[in-house]
Write an enzyme that holds these catalytic residues in place. Structure first.
Site, PDB file in Angstrom:
ATOM      1  N   LYS A 192       0.899  -1.170   0.117  1.00  0.00           N
ATOM      2  CA  LYS A 192       0.039   0.130   0.134  1.00  0.00           C
ATOM      3  C   LYS A 192       0.865   1.241  -0.110  1.00  0.00           C
ATOM      4  O   LYS A 192       1.336   1.692   0.924  1.00  0.00           O
ATOM      5  CB  LYS A 192      -0.919   0.018   1.211  1.00  0.00           C
ATOM      6  CG  LYS A 192      -2.009   1.045   0.644  1.00  0.00           C
ATOM      7  CD  LYS A 192      -2.383   1.708   2.248  1.00  0.00           C
ATOM      8  CE  LYS A 192      -1.566   2.978   2.666  1.00  0.00           C
ATOM      9  NZ  LYS A 192      -1.772   4.229   1.701  1.00  0.00           N
ATOM     10  N   GLY A 245       6.716   4.970   8.200  1.00  0.00           N
ATOM     11  CA  GLY A 245       6.051   6.223   8.113  1.00  0.00           C
ATOM     12  C   GLY A 245       6.050   6.892   9.467  1.00  0.00           C
ATOM     13  O   GLY A 245       7.330   6.598  10.251  1.00  0.00           O
ATOM     14  N   SER A 246       5.146   7.497  10.042  1.00  0.00           N
ATOM     15  CA  SER A 246       5.414   8.402  11.137  1.00  0.00           C
ATOM     16  C   SER A 246       5.022   7.384  12.335  1.00  0.00           C
ATOM     17  O   SER A 246       4.270   6.558  12.292  1.00  0.00           O
ATOM     18  CB  SER A 246       4.274   9.597  11.081  1.00  0.00           C
ATOM     19  OG  SER A 246       2.859   8.982  11.118  1.00  0.00           O
ATOM     20  N   THR A 247       5.721   8.113  13.547  1.00  0.00           N
ATOM     21  CA  THR A 247       5.447   7.489  14.697  1.00  0.00           C
ATOM     22  C   THR A 247       4.031   7.532  15.148  1.00  0.00           C
ATOM     23  O   THR A 247       3.797   6.440  15.696  1.00  0.00           O
ATOM     24  CB  THR A 247       6.191   8.171  15.620  1.00  0.00           C
ATOM     25  OG1 THR A 247       7.744   7.965  15.392  1.00  0.00           O
ATOM     26  CG2 THR A 247       6.201   7.649  17.332  1.00  0.00           C
ATOM     27  N   GLU A 268       9.163   1.304  10.997  1.00  0.00           N
ATOM     28  CA  GLU A 268      10.329   2.013  10.815  1.00  0.00           C
ATOM     29  C   GLU A 268       9.802   3.576  10.882  1.00  0.00           C
ATOM     30  O   GLU A 268       9.011   3.980   9.900  1.00  0.00           O
ATOM     31  CB  GLU A 268      10.955   1.941   9.342  1.00  0.00           C
ATOM     32  CG  GLU A 268      11.461   0.605   8.909  1.00  0.00           C
ATOM     33  CD  GLU A 268      12.668   0.295  10.032  1.00  0.00           C
ATOM     34  OE1 GLU A 268      13.392   0.977  10.554  1.00  0.00           O
ATOM     35  OE2 GLU A 268      12.974  -0.963  10.059  1.00  0.00           O
ATOM     36  N   CYS A 303      13.748  10.763   6.994  1.00  0.00           N
ATOM     37  CA  CYS A 303      13.544  10.119   8.399  1.00  0.00           C
ATOM     38  C   CYS A 303      14.938  10.452   9.148  1.00  0.00           C
ATOM     39  O   CYS A 303      14.744  10.797  10.399  1.00  0.00           O
ATOM     40  CB  CYS A 303      13.219   8.676   8.458  1.00  0.00           C
ATOM     41  SG  CYS A 303      14.217   7.653   7.419  1.00  0.00           S
ATOM     42  N   GLU A 402       9.334  15.936  14.874  1.00  0.00           N
ATOM     43  CA  GLU A 402       9.952  16.000  13.793  1.00  0.00           C
ATOM     44  C   GLU A 402       9.166  17.001  12.443  1.00  0.00           C
ATOM     45  O   GLU A 402       7.667  16.677  12.426  1.00  0.00           O
ATOM     46  CB  GLU A 402       9.508  14.666  12.902  1.00  0.00           C
ATOM     47  CG  GLU A 402      10.268  14.177  11.704  1.00  0.00           C
ATOM     48  CD  GLU A 402       9.823  12.776  11.279  1.00  0.00           C
ATOM     49  OE1 GLU A 402       8.612  12.217  11.462  1.00  0.00           O
ATOM     50  OE2 GLU A 402      10.851  11.989  10.968  1.00  0.00           O
TER      51      GLU A 402
HETATM   52  P1  NAD Z   1       2.317   8.521   7.768  1.00  0.00           P
HETATM   53  O1  NAD Z   1       2.433   7.885   8.793  1.00  0.00           O
HETATM   54  O2  NAD Z   1       1.452   9.654   7.635  1.00  0.00           O
HETATM   55  O3  NAD Z   1       2.036   7.485   6.378  1.00  0.00           O
HETATM   56  C1  NAD Z   1       2.735   6.259   6.153  1.00  0.00           C
HETATM   57  C2  NAD Z   1       1.768   5.357   5.550  1.00  0.00           C
HETATM   58  O4  NAD Z   1       0.710   5.069   6.392  1.00  0.00           O
HETATM   59  C3  NAD Z   1       0.926   5.860   4.245  1.00  0.00           C
HETATM   60  O5  NAD Z   1       0.797   4.914   3.324  1.00  0.00           O
HETATM   61  C4  NAD Z   1      -0.435   5.876   4.742  1.00  0.00           C
HETATM   62  O6  NAD Z   1      -1.192   6.407   3.747  1.00  0.00           O
HETATM   63  C5  NAD Z   1      -0.470   5.026   5.767  1.00  0.00           C
HETATM   64  N1  NAD Z   1      -1.374   5.328   6.901  1.00  0.00           N
HETATM   65  C6  NAD Z   1      -1.715   6.744   7.468  1.00  0.00           C
HETATM   66  N2  NAD Z   1      -2.827   6.344   8.288  1.00  0.00           N
HETATM   67  C7  NAD Z   1      -3.091   5.152   8.496  1.00  0.00           C
HETATM   68  C8  NAD Z   1      -3.850   4.396   9.089  1.00  0.00           C
HETATM   69  N3  NAD Z   1      -4.519   4.831   9.910  1.00  0.00           N
HETATM   70  N4  NAD Z   1      -3.657   2.928   9.028  1.00  0.00           N
HETATM   71  C9  NAD Z   1      -3.045   2.304   8.313  1.00  0.00           C
HETATM   72  N5  NAD Z   1      -2.189   3.194   7.405  1.00  0.00           N
HETATM   73  C10 NAD Z   1      -2.217   4.348   7.426  1.00  0.00           C
HETATM   74  O7  NAD Z   1       3.660   9.063   7.216  1.00  0.00           O
HETATM   75  P2  NAD Z   1       4.207   9.654   5.966  1.00  0.00           P
HETATM   76  O8  NAD Z   1       3.892  11.170   6.063  1.00  0.00           O
HETATM   77  O9  NAD Z   1       3.832   9.145   4.721  1.00  0.00           O
HETATM   78  O10 NAD Z   1       5.774   9.572   5.918  1.00  0.00           O
HETATM   79  C11 NAD Z   1       6.587  10.469   6.698  1.00  0.00           C
HETATM   80  C12 NAD Z   1       6.990   9.726   7.929  1.00  0.00           C
HETATM   81  O11 NAD Z   1       7.898   8.542   7.273  1.00  0.00           O
HETATM   82  C13 NAD Z   1       8.149  10.456   8.678  1.00  0.00           C
HETATM   83  O12 NAD Z   1       7.733  10.521  10.228  1.00  0.00           O
HETATM   84  C14 NAD Z   1       9.374   9.873   8.314  1.00  0.00           C
HETATM   85  O13 NAD Z   1      10.329   9.873   9.559  1.00  0.00           O
HETATM   86  C15 NAD Z   1       8.962   8.412   8.277  1.00  0.00           C
HETATM   87  N6  NAD Z   1      10.134   7.464   7.712  1.00  0.00           N
HETATM   88  C16 NAD Z   1      10.770   6.622   8.651  1.00  0.00           C
HETATM   89  C17 NAD Z   1      11.681   5.970   7.759  1.00  0.00           C
HETATM   90  C18 NAD Z   1      12.570   4.850   8.359  1.00  0.00           C
HETATM   91  O14 NAD Z   1      12.962   4.003   8.028  1.00  0.00           O
HETATM   92  N7  NAD Z   1      12.545   4.934   9.658  1.00  0.00           N
HETATM   93  C19 NAD Z   1      11.830   6.192   6.436  1.00  0.00           C
HETATM   94  C20 NAD Z   1      11.234   6.793   5.455  1.00  0.00           C
HETATM   95  C21 NAD Z   1      10.403   7.803   6.245  1.00  0.00           C
END
Ligand code: NAD
Ligand code: MN
Length: 498
Positions: A192, A245-247, A268, A303, A402
């Protein structure tokens, strides 16, 4: 067609591109069951690129059933590792053969400079697939040290159906950090992509089929996270959920897993990484170049961004001056111009977030050294100038949260213990940089840092051979390296009486 060499040539290629926004289930492109779509808008100029399928629970059910069926049949899961290896290598080569197209889709979709989407994103994605494929026929299982009349076998088996939910900052690369080890070990994957960057995931699904990955082994469901992402996270027939994605969302996914089938959840998540420069840094100019890149590369949407620059009092003013000068090399430009180093931020909402953080920095008393505003608004796109704040203390919002934009917080410290204390005073623990000529200080600091990655006398190093991931609320598990394989396999103990 040879690789475009200019903005005009990339634009020509973009104009002739046909962009597919459909879901990919069981080897076929298809609309969402509901027929719903959403606009995929380019942050470069605000234009609509495509209508993208807005998948939901109904699509998740079909995709998971398809992934389960092929897993049970064994077309892929029971294929000899050496055969899966060959297919994975073909898949990687197909990404490389389509490097220009994939890079262009990535740049149009999320605004990063074309020079990086080619050689960082697509090249890195192909490398992840190839490296994982090459590894999989070289991993042996274990035999326990038993008594003479028994045999204890410790074997690893594919987990089954993996749901991979990935972000928009490195859309294809983050997807392939998951797909590499997940597919190589024989799992089926429902991928996804983020609603902000679905295009490359949709495109590579077809390349997987061309490479010889059986239908249903890789399904791609574009759509909003809280509909289709949540459906996958709550699904009773998904065995493992892997996420970048986000924490905030990472924590939510743990709840979904607990509320459903206790699927394994590997996360992650975010970071607020300290980049620590001591008075005895070997080369302040190099530290400045790295510090600028650490916050401006990928528009700061990284990230591991070095968003907190911890600098020892003796070199603070000189270092800030050097970084400010270096930022001239990171002023935003058109992402299709091969000379551009800093592109558009991903969308209007992200621009608003970044500008709100900049206002909070000013309001809480930090000193704005440079940047701080939206630029290139006449383009119709969303661009922000790389921004430096000095006189930041670690309790300010811009030092704690962040930002995910090109906003650097400079915090000064006195001595190693102070640096370590400030560095670790965060909910995150993803990465850290340390600049010193003193080998003992470098090692002592590295050991004391509560983070998954430490870079000494540079920033943002590593490749497929080294694990990537964080401590604390930056996540669990690791992408890349053989350690990533742990997420995609269960351990079975088979005890045999002779
Ligand atoms: P996000 O958490 O908003 O979204 C990540 C993914 O989760 C997207 O595909 C989104 O559609 C999905 N999502 C959102 N709400 C959801 C829910 N309720 N249930 C299931 N899935 C859901 O993050 P973002 O804005 O896309 O990405 C940025 C974040 O990613 C930053 O916090 C960054 O630090 C992190 N990141 C971490 C790493 C790592 O390896 N640690 C690498 C890249 C990015
Ligand atoms: Mn987009």
């Amino acid at each position: 067609m040879s690789t475009p060499q200019s903005r005009e040539q990339w634009q020509q290629m973009a104009d002739s591109l046909s962009i597919n926004g459909q879901a990919f289930i069981n080897g076929e492109y298809c609309a969402a069951v509901s027929g719903e779509t959403f606009d995929c808008i380019s942050p470069i100029d605000g234009k609509v690129l495509a209508q993208v399928a807005s998948c939901d629970l109904a699509d998740a059910d079909i995709a998971v059933a398809s992934s389960r069926a092929v897993f049970e049949r064994g077309d892929w899961s029971q294929m000899a590792p050496v055969k899966r290896k060959q297919v994975m290598i073909r898949f990687a080569s197909l990404l490389e053969q389509h490097q220009d197209e994939l890079a262009l889709l990535e740049t149009l979709d999320m605004g990063k400079p074309i020079r990086y989407s080619t050689c960082v994103d697509v090249a890195g994605a192909a490398r992840a697939l190839r490296w994982s494929g090459e590894a999989v026929d070289k991993i042996y299982d274990e035999i326990a040290p038993t008594a003479h009349n028994e045999i204890g076998m410790i074997t690893r088996e594919a987990v089954g159906v993996v749901a991979a939910i990935v972000p928009w900052n490195f859309p294809l690369l983050m997807a392939c950090w998951k797909l590499g080890p997940a597919l190589a070990t024989g799992n089926s994957v429902v991928l996804k992509p983020s609603e902000k960057s679905p295009l490359t995931a949709i495109r590579v699904a077809q390349l997987a089929i061309e490479a010889g990955i059986p239908k249903g082994v890789l399904n791609v469901l574009p759509g909003f996270g809280h509909t289709v992402g949540k459906a996958l996270a709550l699904h009773m027939d998904v065995d493992t959920l892997v996420f970048t994605g986000s924490t905030k969302i990472a924590k939510q996914l743990m709840i979904y897993a607990g509320e459903s089938n206790m699927k394994r959840v590997w996360l992650e998540a975010g970071g607020k990484s300290p980049n620590i420069v001591f008075n005895d840094a070997p080369n302040l100019q190099e530290a400045a170049i790295a510090a600028a890149s650490a916050i401006a590369f990928n528009q700061g949407e990284v990230c591991t961004a070095g968003s907190r620059l911890l600098v020892e009092a003796g070199v603070k003013d000189e270092l800030i001056g050097l970084i400010a000068a270096e930022m001239q090399a990171w002023q935003p430009g058109h992402p299709l111009d091969p000379d551009t180093t800093c592109g558009a931020v991903v969308d209007q909402q992200q621009l608003d977030n970044v500008l709100a953080y900049i206002r909070s920095g000013v309001a809480e008393g930090a000193s704005l050294v440079q940047g701080g505003e939206q630029v290139m608004a006449e383009s119709g796109g969303v661009y922000v100038a790389p921004t430096i704040f000095a006189n930041v203390n670690n309790q300010m919002t811009i030092a704690k949260e962040e930002i995910f934009g090109p906003v650097l917080s400079v915090i000064s410290f006195e001595g190693m213990d102070d640096a370590i204390r400030i560095a670790n005073d965060t909910i995150y623990g993803l990465a850290a940089g340390v600049w010193t000529s003193d080998i003992s200080k470098a090692h002592k600091t590295a050991k004391a840092l509560r983070s998954g990655m430490v870079w000494i006398n540079h920033y943002d190093g590593g490749d497929m051979t080294a694990p990537f991931g964080g401590y604390k609320q930056s996540g669990n598990g690791r992408d890349k390296s053989l350690h990533a394989f742990d997420k995609y396999t269960e351990i079975k103990a088979t005890w045999i009486a002779l």
